[in-house]
Design a protein around this motif. Structure first.
Motif, short mmCIF file in Angstrom:
data_model
loop_
_atom_site.label_atom_id
_atom_site.label_comp_id
_atom_site.label_asym_id
_atom_site.label_seq_id
_atom_site.Cartn_x
_atom_site.Cartn_y
_atom_site.Cartn_z
N MET A 104 0.82 -1.19 0.00
CA MET A 104 0.00 0.00 0.00
C MET A 104 0.87 1.26 0.00
O MET A 104 0.56 2.20 -0.70
N THR A 105 1.93 1.27 0.75
CA THR A 105 2.78 2.45 0.78
C THR A 105 3.53 2.62 -0.53
O THR A 105 3.80 3.74 -0.94
N LEU A 106 3.86 1.50 -1.18
CA LEU A 106 4.54 1.60 -2.47
C LEU A 106 3.65 2.28 -3.51
O LEU A 106 4.08 3.14 -4.25
N LEU A 107 2.37 1.87 -3.52
CA LEU A 107 1.43 2.46 -4.46
C LEU A 107 1.18 3.93 -4.14
O LEU A 107 1.12 4.77 -5.03
N THR A 108 1.07 4.26 -2.88
CA THR A 108 0.85 5.64 -2.48
C THR A 108 2.08 6.49 -2.79
O THR A 108 1.96 7.61 -3.28
N SER A 109 3.25 5.94 -2.56
CA SER A 109 4.46 6.71 -2.88
C SER A 109 4.61 6.89 -4.38
O SER A 109 5.13 7.90 -4.84
N ASN A 129 4.85 10.68 -6.91
CA ASN A 129 5.99 11.02 -7.76
C ASN A 129 5.71 12.30 -8.52
O ASN A 129 4.58 12.78 -8.62
N VAL A 130 6.74 12.86 -9.08
CA VAL A 130 6.61 14.12 -9.82
C VAL A 130 5.68 13.94 -11.02
O VAL A 130 4.88 14.82 -11.34
N GLU A 131 5.76 12.79 -11.71
CA GLU A 131 4.93 12.59 -12.90
C GLU A 131 3.45 12.55 -12.57
O GLU A 131 2.61 12.98 -13.34
N PHE A 132 3.12 12.00 -11.39
CA PHE A 132 1.71 11.80 -11.05
C PHE A 132 1.26 12.74 -9.95
O PHE A 132 0.32 12.45 -9.23
N GLN A 133 1.86 13.90 -9.83
CA GLN A 133 1.50 14.81 -8.75
C GLN A 133 0.12 15.40 -8.95
O GLN A 133 -0.52 15.82 -7.99
N ASN A 134 -0.38 15.44 -10.18
CA ASN A 134 -1.72 15.98 -10.42
C ASN A 134 -2.80 14.91 -10.40
O ASN A 134 -3.96 15.21 -10.65
N CYS A 135 -2.43 13.68 -10.14
CA CYS A 135 -3.41 12.60 -10.10
C CYS A 135 -4.24 12.73 -8.83
O CYS A 135 -3.73 13.07 -7.77
N ASN A 192 -6.14 1.86 -6.45
CA ASN A 192 -5.52 1.15 -7.57
C ASN A 192 -6.17 1.55 -8.90
O ASN A 192 -5.48 1.77 -9.88
N ALA A 193 -7.49 1.66 -8.91
CA ALA A 193 -8.20 2.02 -10.15
C ALA A 193 -7.86 3.44 -10.56
O ALA A 193 -7.58 3.71 -11.74
N SER A 194 -7.86 4.38 -9.61
CA SER A 194 -7.56 5.76 -9.97
C SER A 194 -6.10 5.91 -10.39
O SER A 194 -5.77 6.73 -11.23
N TYR A 195 -5.21 5.10 -9.81
CA TYR A 195 -3.81 5.14 -10.22
C TYR A 195 -3.67 4.72 -11.67
O TYR A 195 -2.97 5.37 -12.45
N HIS A 196 -4.35 3.65 -12.06
CA HIS A 196 -4.24 3.18 -13.46
C HIS A 196 -4.89 4.17 -14.43
O HIS A 196 -4.37 4.38 -15.53
N ILE A 197 -5.98 4.78 -14.03
CA ILE A 197 -6.61 5.79 -14.89
C ILE A 197 -5.66 6.97 -15.08
O ILE A 197 -5.46 7.47 -16.19
N CYS A 198 -5.07 7.40 -13.98
CA CYS A 198 -4.15 8.53 -14.05
C CYS A 198 -2.90 8.16 -14.86
O CYS A 198 -2.40 8.96 -15.64
N GLN A 199 -2.40 6.95 -14.66
CA GLN A 199 -1.22 6.51 -15.41
C GLN A 199 -1.52 6.46 -16.90
O GLN A 199 -0.70 6.89 -17.71
N ASN A 200 -2.70 5.98 -17.28
CA ASN A 200 -3.06 5.94 -18.70
C ASN A 200 -3.19 7.35 -19.28
O ASN A 200 -2.75 7.62 -20.40
N ALA A 201 -3.78 8.26 -18.51
CA ALA A 201 -3.92 9.64 -18.98
C ALA A 201 -2.55 10.28 -19.13
O ALA A 201 -2.28 10.98 -20.11
N TYR A 202 -1.67 10.04 -18.18
CA TYR A 202 -0.32 10.61 -18.25
C TYR A 202 0.45 10.05 -19.44
O TYR A 202 1.11 10.78 -20.16
N THR A 203 0.34 8.76 -19.67
CA THR A 203 1.02 8.13 -20.80
C THR A 203 0.49 8.68 -22.12
O THR A 203 1.26 8.92 -23.06
#
Length: 106
Positions: free
Chosen positions: A1-6, A10-16, A26-37
């Protein structure tokens, strides 16, 4: 859990968006990661096309400039040759040829 939160911090996902619920994290992380990519790929495509367009434009400007310089050089050479021909005194053979033509006409 802390790994995912950390990873979210990160700088890339600071606006997530951050979520307090572990299920949504986990779902919002993947949505944000896809949008960032997707944003990064669009930026990469734009940069690539701008580089290609800039290089092509630079080449064309250089080529037109080279053609203009060659044209001016040719004009200068033509003027120089014409001026040399017009200022040269006629040779002896040319004067004799004219005299012979005039003598034959009489």
């Amino acid at each position: 859990m802390t790994l995912l939160t950390s990873t979210l911090h990160n700088v890339e996902f600071q606006n997530c968006p951050e979520s307090n619920k572990p299920d949504n994290l986990n779902a919002s992380y993947h949505i944000c990661q896809n949008a960032y990519t997707e944003i990064q790929s669009v930026t990469s495509y734009r940069r690539t096309w701008l580089t290609i367009a800039g290089g092509l434009f630079g080449f064309l400007v250089g080529f037109v400039l080279l053609l203009y310089i060659m044209h001016r050089h040719n004009v200068a050479q033509t003027k120089k040759t014409t001026k040399a021909i017009n200022t040269a005194p006629p040779s002896v053979e040319d004067r004799n040829a004219t005299a012979i033509l005039l003598n034959n006409a009489a």
